[in-house]
Design an enzyme around this catalytic site. Structure first.
Site, short mmCIF file in Angstrom:
data_model
loop_
_atom_site.label_atom_id
_atom_site.label_comp_id
_atom_site.label_asym_id
_atom_site.label_seq_id
_atom_site.Cartn_x
_atom_site.Cartn_y
_atom_site.Cartn_z
CD GLU A 183 44.74 46.81 40.71
OE1 GLU A 183 44.51 46.95 41.55
OE2 GLU A 183 45.51 48.06 39.95
CD GLU A 376 42.97 42.50 40.67
OE1 GLU A 376 44.17 42.94 40.82
OE2 GLU A 376 42.73 43.00 39.43
#
Ligand code: BG6
Length: 479
Positions: A183, A376
């Site tokens: 991320e 995810e």
């Protein structure tokens, strides 16, 4: 029965974890202290991960959940056996940098740390599980933060270079899929966690964040180059905290706002996947008066070493409005969004939007035309086990099923290229955002609570058998 067209042959079904949220054993076998260790549960957590409150070591009166976590370090065989039983094709996990280089700037790695991961990867292969390795998942040795200022310092590229060379060399033949930074856009929202950044009073925060981002982007391109040189079989991906912004209304100002918000996140992937700073970013830097130092060779390195695939996390879509008076926000993955009245929310206020996953997949595909990997997705929920540790988590199954349907549609109806799907926290672990244990995502229940009490016993939830069936049918049987 819900009839779905099959997923592509060889589709990588699995689950995901991160070192600091599951390993524990924070000071075992020579591991050094890391930023993720010193982030406590409780009210100060957010200001610490945002780089606003300084906490560089453990302090009295706080509980630090990453110290022990679910102790994957000592349970990995048992845990991977369970993942193998579910039929996992891939398992996403991350390397704790400070297990390999405890301070970060050493010339020689810590053999015990390398051995641990070698054992883990071999254990995965025993069950036919392909490891998918995040090199940096919110993880930075504290020594590098205290002595170099974290990613604000260009020297970090040298240390990262050493780390990745060590990993690619040692794990050649054991690991093929790599992600450089988890991320990467979180550097803007959780800079201490994302890049080891702490801000001094009066500092130009944007200047520091974007300079650090540049260093990470260069380090990521360098890692891609080195990975390919060491083993042409290596596939390197970038990783975005994704979730499309919707305009709050059809007012063009809202649409424009949504586009700007999206660009703030896509900026990182634009550089990693296209190899260039986009013009809108250069203009933004000009407007903000930022002066990002770049070495002469940086731009060539970025251009010549774009990623092989684009991976992302997806939990929810987001909403943007140009109206500054609109304050009805809801929680989301680190950053809050305006509440979408058409969507339900999880117990933590994260809105549930399966179609948003199809939209996001299409947006990313249209933008980059690179293979994608959803690394995810999942539902953080309170689970109530019976006396045997069994949880009837139909709510989790429902959430995943609806997302698998739209993922299937994106592949079979829209034609996007998707390599695989790893659900977040396949085994219960510590929440990154809140530090709680009770926010669970797993197919496997772990007996541990927010205060660190519990036997650490693992037990299968209802979703365990359900996901096993999904994988065995390559996603055609999701009922
Ligand atoms: C992502 C992270 O932000 O979302 C994970 O990559 C994190 O580390 C996950 O755990 C879910 O967020 P949370 O706050 O529910 O743990």
């Amino acid at each position: 029965m819900t009839e779905l067209k099959p997923f592509p042959k060889g589709f990588l079904w699995g689950g995901a974890t991160a070192a600091n949220q599951c390993e524990g054993a924070y000071d075992v076998d020579g591991r050094g202290l890391a930023n993720v260790d010193v982030v406590p549960i409780g009210k100060d957590r957010f200001s610490i991960i945002a780089g606003q409150k300084k906490m560089f070591d453990f302090e009295d009166g706080y509980f630090y959940p990453a110290k022990g976590s679910i102790d994957f370090y000592h349970h990995y065989k048992e845990d991977i056996a369970l993942l193998g039983e579910m039929g996992f094709k891939t398992f996403r996990l991350s390397i704790a940098w400070s297990r390999i280089f405890p301070k970060g700037d050493e010339l020689e790695p810590n053999e015990a740390g390398l051995q641990f991961y070698e054992n883990v990867f071999k254990e995965c292969h025993k069950y036919g599980i392909e490891p998918l390795v995040t090199i940096t998942h919110f993880d930075c040795p504290m020594y590098l933060i205290e002595h170099y200022g974290g990613w604000r310092n260009r020297e970090m590229i040298t240390f990262y270079d050493r780390l990745v060379r060590t990993l690619f060399t040692r794990f050649k033949g054991l690991v093929k899929y790599w992600l450089t930074f988890n991320e990467i856009n979180m550097i803007l929202h959780a800079p201490f966690m994302g890049a080891g950044l702490y801000f001094e009073e009066g500092e130009n925060v944007d200047q520091v964040k974007y300079q650090a981002a540049h260093h990470e982007l260069v380090a990521s391109a360098l890692a891609t180059k080195i990975a390919h040189e060491i083993d042409p079989e290596n596939k390197v991906g970038c990783m975005l905290a994704a979730g499309q912004y919707y305009p709050n209304t059809c007012n063009p100002n809202d649409y424009w706002k949504a586009m700007q918000e999206d660009r703030e996140n896509y900026f990182f992937i634009d550089v990693q996947a296209r190899g260039e700073y986009p013009n809108y970013a250069k203009k933004k830097f000009e407007r903000l008066g930022l002066d990002i130092e770049m070495a002469a060779e940086d731009l060539t390195l970025l251009k010549e070493n774009t990623v092989d695939f684009v991976s992302f996390s997806y939990y929810s879509s987001r909403v943007a409005s140009a109206d500054p008076n609109l304050t009805d926000t809801t929680a989301g993955n680190i950053f809050a969004s305006i509440k979408n009245p058409y969507l339900e929310s999880s117990e933590w206020g994260w809105q549930i939007d399966p179609l948003g996953l199809r939209i996001t997949l299409n947006q990313i595909w249209d933008r980059y035309q690179k293979p994608m990997f959803i690394v995810e997705n999942g539902l953080g929920a309170v689970d109530t086990p019976d006396e045997n540790g069994y949880v009837a988590d139909d709510y989790r199954i429902d959430y995943l099923r609806e997302h698998i349907k739209t993922m299937n549609a994106a592949i079979n109806e829209d034609g996007v290229e998707l390599l695989g799907y790893t659900t977040w926290g396949c085994i219960d672990l510590v929440s990154a955002g809140t530090g709680e244990m009770k926010k669970r995502y797993g197919f496997i229940y772990v007996d541990r609570d927010n205060e660190g009490n519990g036997t650490l016993k693992r037990s299968k939830k209802k979703s365990f058998d359900w996901y096993k069936k999904v994988i065995a049918s390559n996603g055609t049987d999701i009922d």
